[in-house]
Scaffold this motif. Structure first.
Motif, PDB file in Angstrom:
ATOM      1  N   GLY A   1     -10.417  -7.622  -5.612  1.00 24.94           N
ATOM      2  CA  GLY A   1     -10.676  -8.556  -4.541  1.00 24.94           C
ATOM      3  C   GLY A   1      -9.494  -8.884  -3.658  1.00 24.94           C
ATOM      4  N   HIS A   2      -8.441  -8.091  -3.765  1.00 29.56           N
ATOM      5  CA  HIS A   2      -7.256  -8.317  -2.947  1.00 29.56           C
ATOM      6  C   HIS A   2      -7.236  -7.350  -1.761  1.00 29.56           C
ATOM      7  N   GLU A   3      -6.373  -7.635  -0.815  1.00 28.49           N
ATOM      8  CA  GLU A   3      -6.230  -6.776   0.358  1.00 28.49           C
ATOM      9  C   GLU A   3      -5.032  -5.852   0.137  1.00 28.49           C
ATOM     10  N   ALA A   4      -5.299  -4.624  -0.253  1.00 30.93           N
ATOM     11  CA  ALA A   4      -4.246  -3.644  -0.476  1.00 30.93           C
ATOM     12  C   ALA A   4      -4.136  -2.727   0.736  1.00 30.93           C
ATOM     13  N   VAL A   5      -2.940  -2.636   1.303  1.00 31.89           N
ATOM     14  CA  VAL A   5      -2.736  -1.812   2.496  1.00 31.89           C
ATOM     15  C   VAL A   5      -1.776  -0.679   2.151  1.00 31.89           C
ATOM     16  N   PRO A   6      -2.246   0.573   2.142  1.00 30.68           N
ATOM     17  CA  PRO A   6      -1.366   1.697   1.823  1.00 30.68           C
ATOM     18  C   PRO A   6      -0.492   2.087   3.010  1.00 30.68           C
ATOM     19  N   HIS A   7       0.761   2.408   2.724  1.00 28.72           N
ATOM     20  CA  HIS A   7       1.696   2.856   3.759  1.00 28.72           C
ATOM     21  C   HIS A   7       2.419   4.103   3.262  1.00 28.72           C
ATOM     22  N   SER A   8       2.592   5.059   4.158  1.00 31.60           N
ATOM     23  CA  SER A   8       3.250   6.317   3.830  1.00 31.60           C
ATOM     24  C   SER A   8       3.622   7.002   5.140  1.00 31.60           C
ATOM     25  N   PRO A   9       4.319   8.132   5.075  1.00 30.34           N
ATOM     26  CA  PRO A   9       4.600   8.854   6.322  1.00 30.34           C
ATOM     27  C   PRO A   9       3.339   9.172   7.128  1.00 30.34           C
ATOM     28  N   SER A  10       2.210   9.386   6.446  1.00 28.12           N
ATOM     29  CA  SER A  10       0.976   9.711   7.160  1.00 28.12           C
ATOM     30  C   SER A  10       0.423   8.515   7.936  1.00 28.12           C
ATOM     31  N   THR A  11       0.883   7.307   7.607  1.00 21.46           N
ATOM     32  CA  THR A  11       0.455   6.119   8.345  1.00 21.46           C
ATOM     33  C   THR A  11       1.527   5.654   9.333  1.00 21.46           C
ATOM     34  N   GLY A  12       2.595   6.452   9.470  1.00 25.28           N
ATOM     35  CA  GLY A  12       3.635   6.117  10.432  1.00 25.28           C
ATOM     36  C   GLY A  12       4.840   5.421   9.862  1.00 25.28           C
ATOM     37  N   LEU A  13       4.955   5.354   8.531  1.00 26.51           N
ATOM     38  CA  LEU A  13       6.093   4.683   7.894  1.00 26.51           C
ATOM     39  C   LEU A  13       7.200   5.681   7.594  1.00 26.51           C
ATOM     40  N   ASP A  14       8.418   5.344   7.957  1.00 23.71           N
ATOM     41  CA  ASP A  14       9.591   6.156   7.618  1.00 23.71           C
ATOM     42  C   ASP A  14      10.660   5.220   7.062  1.00 23.71           C
ATOM     43  N   LEU A  15      10.789   5.183   5.748  1.00 18.76           N
ATOM     44  CA  LEU A  15      11.732   4.275   5.121  1.00 18.76           C
ATOM     45  C   LEU A  15      13.182   4.627   5.416  1.00 18.76           C
ATOM     46  N   LEU A  16      13.464   5.880   5.720  1.00 19.56           N
ATOM     47  CA  LEU A  16      14.849   6.277   5.965  1.00 19.56           C
ATOM     48  C   LEU A  16      15.315   5.872   7.351  1.00 19.56           C
ATOM     49  N   SER A  17      14.478   6.047   8.347  1.00 14.01           N
ATOM     50  CA  SER A  17      14.845   5.632   9.696  1.00 14.01           C
ATOM     51  C   SER A  17      14.554   4.155   9.940  1.00 14.01           C
ATOM     52  N   GLY A  18      13.666   3.597   9.125  1.00 11.24           N
ATOM     53  CA  GLY A  18      13.230   2.216   9.314  1.00 11.24           C
ATOM     54  C   GLY A  18      11.999   2.085  10.174  1.00 11.24           C
TER      55      GLY A  18
ATOM     56  N   THR B   1      -0.253  -2.568 -11.171  1.00 11.55           N
ATOM     57  CA  THR B   1      -1.180  -3.534 -10.579  1.00 11.55           C
ATOM     58  C   THR B   1      -1.078  -4.884 -11.270  1.00 11.55           C
ATOM     59  N   ASP B   2      -1.059  -4.875 -12.593  1.00 12.80           N
ATOM     60  CA  ASP B   2      -0.974  -6.128 -13.350  1.00 12.80           C
ATOM     61  C   ASP B   2       0.292  -6.905 -12.992  1.00 12.80           C
ATOM     62  N   VAL B   3       1.413  -6.207 -12.923  1.00  8.29           N
ATOM     63  CA  VAL B   3       2.668  -6.869 -12.589  1.00  8.29           C
ATOM     64  C   VAL B   3       2.641  -7.383 -11.150  1.00  8.29           C
ATOM     65  N   SER B   4       2.053  -6.611 -10.256  1.00  6.06           N
ATOM     66  CA  SER B   4       2.005  -6.994  -8.848  1.00  6.06           C
ATOM     67  C   SER B   4       1.231  -8.286  -8.627  1.00  6.06           C
ATOM     68  N   LEU B   5       0.231  -8.520  -9.460  1.00 10.33           N
ATOM     69  CA  LEU B   5      -0.618  -9.700  -9.298  1.00 10.33           C
ATOM     70  C   LEU B   5      -0.083 -10.923 -10.035  1.00 10.33           C
ATOM     71  N   GLY B   6       0.990 -10.745 -10.791  1.00  6.59           N
ATOM     72  CA  GLY B   6       1.578 -11.860 -11.517  1.00  6.59           C
ATOM     73  C   GLY B   6       2.791 -12.427 -10.797  1.00  6.59           C
ATOM     74  N   ALA B   7       3.393 -13.446 -11.408  1.00  7.06           N
ATOM     75  CA  ALA B   7       4.628 -14.012 -10.865  1.00  7.06           C
ATOM     76  C   ALA B   7       5.755 -13.002 -11.029  1.00  7.06           C
ATOM     77  N   PRO B   8       6.745 -13.016 -10.130  1.00  6.95           N
ATOM     78  CA  PRO B   8       7.869 -12.085 -10.281  1.00  6.95           C
ATOM     79  C   PRO B   8       8.514 -12.205 -11.667  1.00  6.95           C
ATOM     80  N   LEU B   9       8.738 -11.068 -12.296  1.00  6.71           N
ATOM     81  CA  LEU B   9       9.359 -11.065 -13.621  1.00  6.71           C
ATOM     82  C   LEU B   9      10.838 -11.434 -13.564  1.00  6.71           C
TER      83      LEU B   9
END
Length: 247
Positions: A24-41, A169-177
């Motif tokens: 029931g959460h809003e998960a948004v995938p990001h990758s080079p195919s969606t226009g994301l480039d972590l190296l260039s920013g 997924t479980d860790v993502s939905l919890g408080a930061p460890l």
């Protein structure tokens, strides 16, 4: 909850997106195919804007000396954008025992990624997983020919990618460890033994030769890749996974 899944179209990321959506959460995938480039920013600020959680599942394209630069640049760019956007939780997938294998540059690079996350501006969680069942065939291919597969007797505790995705997924939905959670498969194998099981399952009549110098995992000392302490142990066994895959 809105979760930006960086590397969200890959083996683990695509499953994390599905699990989050099903919960029931809003998960948004990001990758080079969606226009994301972590190296260039490029696209990073847009990817994290409005996200409650950022999950980083990206990987270096190589295991060689270029991997530290990849993780340094990609993490710095992602953390800067996440901090500016007020993201409340950053999650990274790493490797069980990465800090116990100093002779492998890729493992040192993963520790660098972890250290950058710990020192960054966003509350964090690190999920360390053991090797994936899905990668066993690739490991065998590194040191094989038409008749033999050379493998060291390195101890491994592999797990299914689906179980890795559930742990993330479980860790993502919890408080930061503000720390690390280790997850691992239910069985420990010597890598050469795992190779023999795999070839038999594939009706592959090549012979596995135990070779202490063969491949990347030859550099792993003792039980460095085996989970310790309070690690979460997944239920899926390798043979069950093989059987389902054949079916």
């Amino acid at each position: 909850m809105k979760v930006a899944v960086i590397g969200g179209t890959g083996l683990i990321g695509s499953q994390v997106v599905t699990l989050l959506d099903e919960a029931g959460h809003e998960a948004v995938p990001h990758s080079p195919s969606t226009g994301l480039d972590l190296l260039s920013g490029q696209g990073v600020a847009d990817a994290v804007r409005g996200a409650d959680v950022v999950v980083n599942l990206t990987n270096s394209p190589t295991f060689d000396d270029a991997s530290p630069a990849f993780f340094r640049t990609s993490m710095n760019n992602l953390l800067a954008a996440a901090g500016d956007a007020g993201v409340g939780h950053a999650v990274v997938l790493s490797i069980v025992g990465a800090d116990r294998v100093p002779d492998l540059v890729y493992y040192r690079a993963k520790v660098l990624q972890e250290d950058l996350l710990k020192a960054g501006p966003v509350p964090y969680s690190i999920v360390r997983a053991t090797q994936f069942f899905e990668f066993v065939d690739a490991v065998l291919s590194w040191t094989s020919d038409e008749d033999t597969v050379h493998l060291p007797a390195t101890l491994v505790q592999p797990m299914a990618a689906a179980d890795v995705a559930r742990a993330v997924t479980d860790v993502s939905l919890g408080a930061p460890l503000r720390g690390t959670r280790d997850v691992a498969g239910p069985e420990v194998f010597a890598l050469d033994e795992l190779g023999r099981i795999t070839l038999a399952a594939h009706s592959d009549d090549r012979k596995v030769v135990t070779d202490a110098t063969a491949g990347m995992f030859a550099a792993v000392p003792g039980d460095a890749l085996i989970a310790r302490g309070d690690a979460v142990i997944a239920r899926t066994t390798y043979r069950d996974w093989l059987n389902r895959r054949r079916g």
